[in-house]
Design an enzyme around this catalytic site. Structure first.
Site, PDB file in Angstrom:
ATOM      1  N   ASN A 179       0.323  -1.055   5.922  1.00 45.81           N
ATOM      2  CA  ASN A 179       1.785  -0.992   5.847  1.00 45.81           C
ATOM      3  C   ASN A 179       2.402  -0.177   6.970  1.00 45.81           C
ATOM      4  O   ASN A 179       3.078   0.831   6.751  1.00 45.81           O
ATOM      5  CB  ASN A 179       2.208  -0.435   4.492  1.00 45.81           C
ATOM      6  CG  ASN A 179       1.533  -1.141   3.343  1.00 45.81           C
ATOM      7  OD1 ASN A 179       0.574  -0.618   2.773  1.00 45.81           O
ATOM      8  ND2 ASN A 179       1.999  -2.327   3.002  1.00 45.81           N
ATOM      9  N   ASN A 239       3.322   7.138  -7.116  1.00 43.77           N
ATOM     10  CA  ASN A 239       3.157   5.836  -7.762  1.00 43.77           C
ATOM     11  C   ASN A 239       1.725   5.351  -7.549  1.00 43.77           C
ATOM     12  O   ASN A 239       1.332   5.147  -6.404  1.00 43.77           O
ATOM     13  CB  ASN A 239       4.150   4.816  -7.189  1.00 43.77           C
ATOM     14  CG  ASN A 239       4.206   3.552  -8.015  1.00 43.77           C
ATOM     15  OD1 ASN A 239       3.690   3.509  -9.129  1.00 43.77           O
ATOM     16  ND2 ASN A 239       4.822   2.514  -7.481  1.00 43.77           N
ATOM     17  N   ASP A 262      -5.129   8.924  -1.313  1.00 49.45           N
ATOM     18  CA  ASP A 262      -3.853   8.199  -1.275  1.00 49.45           C
ATOM     19  C   ASP A 262      -2.853   8.962  -0.406  1.00 49.45           C
ATOM     20  O   ASP A 262      -1.673   9.099  -0.753  1.00 49.45           O
ATOM     21  CB  ASP A 262      -3.304   7.970  -2.685  1.00 49.45           C
ATOM     22  CG  ASP A 262      -2.212   6.901  -2.722  1.00 49.45           C
ATOM     23  OD1 ASP A 262      -2.186   6.053  -1.812  1.00 49.45           O
ATOM     24  OD2 ASP A 262      -1.381   6.925  -3.653  1.00 49.45           O
TER      25      ASP A 262
END
Length: 433
Positions: free
Chosen positions: A95, A289, A316
């Protein structure tokens, strides 16, 4: 360069040296000698009380913000943060801007890692721009060096796209990495849906949003595997669930493994350290999230690690600048940094895993999932090592953060466990005492 690691306990499951305290001498990037009281001259010596050494740690979920979002993190600051956390290899999400969906974008990341201590293994996009509509050229990207395929921050919502991706990847031994979330159930959600969200008046994100997607994905995986035409060359996992957070997810994935389905999963280190009750502080650095869940879910995650259901622990790592984080909670971006705190977050909150089991989850586990060989601590092997102290206590402050962004939920905490030095690609780095 000649490097001597003095009196370190070797932590490598399956090795004849596992649990032994030895000196390790490294010359020109290779392990030259392993023994006791080695009498050698070295340019660098790593020596202090209570050292351990393992294969270099591997983080298989890092949000690379370079190219396109370098104001959050660039490759140099990302590498510095990884080294400070004892990590020698990372797998990055696609991303970025532009999205990692071409041979050139894969090579851009791989080439940076070739010339530096921290090796980069890019994961490429499943769909163009990670929009969930049109497929990328996955075979071409695999040949260019992509180690897995994922839309990263965007869970695959379309069941047909998901199914065809599994069928496609199975043909060449690829792996799909997906974070399970039914986004129609989490629109405008800010935290875990439960008593705490009700008390503080914040829209919740129900566990069901994750559980439904895990159930769907496993059903589709079972459908693919049951085809008489199904073949999967040299791959133990075709589907990997990233950042699971609920007790039901752990249970369903465990049952799927017992059935023999080619599935694996990981958990983020911060998910093991906080619950939704911590959000009474309204600290935007706690906005992640999947969200921090209830204590029963955290307990199930630890149990899943202990019984082997959960294969790996990830950071993460998702850096954000102050303008995206130092806001009212509902305005702040999701995500925290974690490269520097991957091991300390686990070790400090651990009450169930042995040191060997923790190291397994951040060395062998992620490499096995991605089909990457685990470095061996043997004479003649390339030195890809992390030297650490499992018992060292230290304070994690905003000033000590190496990453370009400072959005950590652990600021101000005292940790147990710290990386001391890392060696890889013929390069060496160690912390200041």
């Amino acid at each position: 360069m000649k490097i001597l690691i003095r009196s370190a306990k070797i932590v490598q499951k399956g090795s004849s040296l596992n649990g032994l305290i030895r000196d390790i001498f490294i010359e020109n990037g290779k392990i030259a000698e392993i023994g006791e009281n080695l009498m050698v001259e070295a340019d660098e010596v790593v020596e202090e009380e209570g050292l351990s050494v393992s294969a270099g740690w591997f983080d298989m979920r890092v949000h690379a913000k370079d190219p396109g979002l370098e104001y959050k993190e660039d490759l140099y600051s990302m590498e510095s943060a990884a080294k400070a956390g004892g990590i020698t290899e990372i797998a990055t999400l696609p991303n970025t801007k532009p999205t990692v969906q071409t041979r050139e974008s894969v090579q851009y990341l791989k080439n940076f890692g070739k010339n530096n201590l921290v090796a980069i293994h890019p994961m490429a996009a499943v769909t163009l721009k990670c929009e969930g509509k049109d497929f990328t050229e996955m075979i071409d990207l695999n040949q260019a060096g992509a180690v897995a395929f994922t839309d990263g921050e965007h869970p695959l919502q379309n069941a047909d796209i998901f199914l065809k991706t599994l069928q496609y990847l199975a043909q060449f031994g690829g792996i799909l990495v997906n974070r399970p979330e039914e986004e129609n159930l989490t629109h405008f959600g800010q935290m875990h849906e439960g008593i705490t969200s009700t008390l503080i008046g914040m829209k919740g994100m129900p566990k069901m949003a994750e559980d439904m997607m895990v159930m769907r994905d496993l059903k589709l995986l079972q459908y693919v595997v049951s085809s008489p035409l199904f073949k999967m060359p040299n791959r133990k996992s075709l589907l990997h669930f990233s950042c699971i957070s609920t007790a039901e997810s752990v249970e369903m994935i465990g049952q799927a493994k017992e059935m023999g389905l080619p599935v694996s999963c990981d958990v983020a280190a911060h998910q093991l350290a906080f619950t939704d009750e911590n959000l009474f502080s309204f600290d935007p650095n706690l906005k992640v999230n999947p969200p921090f869940r209830a204590q029963e879910d955290v307990d199930a995650l630890w149990e899943g690690l202990a019984n082997g259901t959960i294969d790996a622990i990830v950071s993460d790592h998702n850096p954000h600048e102050e303008e995206s984080k130092k806001l009212e909670f509902d305005m702040a971006e999701f995500g925290v940094i974690g490269l520097e705190t991957l091991f300390p977050a686990i070790a400090t909150n651990n009450e169930i895993l042995s040191a060997e089991e923790i190291i397994e989850k951040i060395t062998t586990g992620p490499r096995r999932i991605l089909g990457i060989a685990n470095p061996k601590i043997e004479i003649g092997q390339n030195a890809n090592l992390t030297v650490f102290s499992a018992d060292k206590t230290w304070n994690y402050t905003e000033k000590s953060i190496v990453s370009k962004s400072k959005n950590s939920p652990f600021i101000g905490q005292t940790f147990t466990g710290k990386a001391v030095a890392v060696i890889n690609n013929g390069k060496f780095w160690k912390t200041e005492k």
